[in-house]
Design an enzyme around this catalytic site. Sequence first.
Site, short mmCIF file in Angstrom:
data_model
loop_
_atom_site.label_atom_id
_atom_site.label_comp_id
_atom_site.label_asym_id
_atom_site.label_seq_id
_atom_site.Cartn_x
_atom_site.Cartn_y
_atom_site.Cartn_z
N LYS A 22 52.15 3.21 -51.57
CA LYS A 22 52.93 3.07 -52.80
C LYS A 22 53.20 4.42 -53.44
O LYS A 22 54.32 4.72 -53.87
CB LYS A 22 52.19 2.18 -53.80
CG LYS A 22 52.85 2.10 -55.18
CD LYS A 22 52.01 1.35 -56.18
CE LYS A 22 51.00 2.22 -56.89
NZ LYS A 22 51.61 3.08 -57.93
N ASN A 23 52.15 5.25 -53.55
CA ASN A 23 52.27 6.51 -54.27
C ASN A 23 53.14 7.54 -53.53
O ASN A 23 53.51 8.56 -54.11
CB ASN A 23 50.89 7.11 -54.52
CG ASN A 23 50.09 6.30 -55.51
OD1 ASN A 23 50.60 5.36 -56.12
ND2 ASN A 23 48.82 6.63 -55.67
N ARG A 93 55.65 3.35 -64.53
CA ARG A 93 55.18 4.72 -64.69
C ARG A 93 55.89 5.67 -63.73
O ARG A 93 56.24 6.80 -64.09
CB ARG A 93 53.66 4.76 -64.46
CG ARG A 93 53.06 6.17 -64.52
CD ARG A 93 53.07 6.73 -65.91
NE ARG A 93 52.63 8.13 -65.95
CZ ARG A 93 52.59 8.88 -67.03
NH1 ARG A 93 52.94 8.35 -68.18
NH2 ARG A 93 52.19 10.12 -66.99
N CYS A 117 50.60 1.26 -65.75
CA CYS A 117 49.21 0.86 -65.97
C CYS A 117 48.70 1.37 -67.31
O CYS A 117 48.93 2.53 -67.68
CB CYS A 117 48.31 1.42 -64.87
SG CYS A 117 48.21 0.38 -63.42
N ARG A 122 48.05 9.15 -70.68
CA ARG A 122 48.59 9.82 -69.49
C ARG A 122 49.78 10.65 -69.94
O ARG A 122 50.92 10.21 -69.92
CB ARG A 122 48.97 8.79 -68.41
CG ARG A 122 47.81 7.91 -68.00
CD ARG A 122 48.20 6.86 -66.99
NE ARG A 122 48.34 7.43 -65.66
CZ ARG A 122 48.76 6.72 -64.61
NH1 ARG A 122 49.07 5.45 -64.75
NH2 ARG A 122 48.86 7.28 -63.42
N ASP A 317 41.54 6.57 -57.34
CA ASP A 317 41.88 5.16 -57.21
C ASP A 317 40.92 4.39 -56.31
O ASP A 317 41.05 3.16 -56.18
CB ASP A 317 43.31 5.02 -56.67
CG ASP A 317 44.35 5.31 -57.73
OD1 ASP A 317 44.00 5.32 -58.92
OD2 ASP A 317 45.53 5.52 -57.38
N ARG A 410 51.84 -5.12 -57.94
CA ARG A 410 52.51 -3.83 -58.12
C ARG A 410 52.18 -2.87 -56.98
O ARG A 410 52.98 -2.00 -56.67
CB ARG A 410 52.10 -3.19 -59.45
CG ARG A 410 52.67 -3.82 -60.69
CD ARG A 410 52.24 -3.05 -61.94
NE ARG A 410 52.42 -1.63 -61.73
CZ ARG A 410 51.44 -0.72 -61.82
NH1 ARG A 410 50.22 -1.09 -62.13
NH2 ARG A 410 51.70 0.55 -61.60
#
Length: 431
Positions: A22-23, A93, A117, A122, A317, A410
């Site tokens: 995902k990232n 985000r 999130c 952040r 994470d 997500r």
Amino acid sequence: MSKFIIQGGNSLHGSIKVAGFKNAATPIIAASILSKEPITLHNVPLIEDVKKMIQLIVSMGAKVTWIDKNSVKIDNSDLDAGKLDMELIKTLRSSILLIGPMIARFGKVRTREPGGCQIGSRSMDAHFLGFRKLGIDIKQDGKYFVLEKKRPADEEITMSEFSVTGTENIILASALNQGKTTINIAAAEPSVQDLCWFLQSLGVDIDGIGTHTLTIRGASSVSGCEHHIVPDPIETGTFVCLAGATRSKLIVERVAPHFLALEIEKYRAVGLKIDIEYTDEKASPHYRLANLKVDGKVELKAIKKLHDMPYPGFAADLIQPFAVMMTQAKGTSLIHDWMYDGRLKYVAELKKMGANIVVSDPHRVIIIGPSPLFGKEITSFDLRAGATLIIASLAASNTSVVDNIYQVDRGYQTLDVRLSALGAKIERVTE
């Protein structure tokens, strides 16, 4: 709203394939804005954050075609930055990653603060400080930010922190017509590396990939390309912790162990048996694919201390899944998540299930195990907490109800379906 009803207390067995990261997928989809030629992406995780990022580029005029379940073709030849969906930005985000490529392509962008999130403050400071060093003027207009390229960039930029998305945004903003830019204190996470490899495929010259100093020579124009998203190291680590917490033997397929070197050492240190079997599949010249054979039918032992660090340190994470595994380990473990405040909400849910955990401060917990866990109704407060509580529910006796499963959707593709294939008794209920 959806929830999972989970009957726990059973060992799992079988193989589970890791999805695309995902990232890495979200910044690479954002980076596609740089090119007016077709781009094809493979191993794209079919998750909510990816769907939203695609919706955002579609709102500007992108033509997107799904070739198969996890492959997509993107045509950004005719974009209108003024049509960017501001309401959708509030829910994601990762939408902050659109700023860099839009500045590079259009010279100006109007946007608003992203959502995502709720895991504490952040700040956007790392992004904005870097943008200013690139010669980008930033003004606030009510709820909106207006960013515009005004002057030549500094030849050398030092990031204010090891910010992953901040680094990615500065890389993206430097990719076109920027000259030579050196970024110091650059994040080196797998998602940053995969973004850089993608940009190299477009024709951008980047040196130092995988280190904390990157040198980018902006291209005058870029081509299209075909690219495979790197396998998700966070999902990989989550499944390893699942095997440990539920006393299961699992095969985690199609992983990139190179990105989890320290994590694998820590898993072995607490007693897990992990065999790495490399495959012949060649998804990328930059890393090797493998299957992990994880034996969690062992007596887990506590870890004296575990804390997250920027890559190649232990991934932030994966702190939460590791913590729930330590509730089943013999001894006392200190878990220190120093990167984010507000990320310990899941601990109250674990304590509700019977875990023996002491919260020392907003960043540290002491876990005393092993503790039997019991099914309860619990809430997924954020993406990684949701996955952690699913692991806890599968390790617990009796029935658990995990609310707010949207957070899990997500970042984890059809997690309930894949866990069911391992023998998990998990049912999705939508109200």
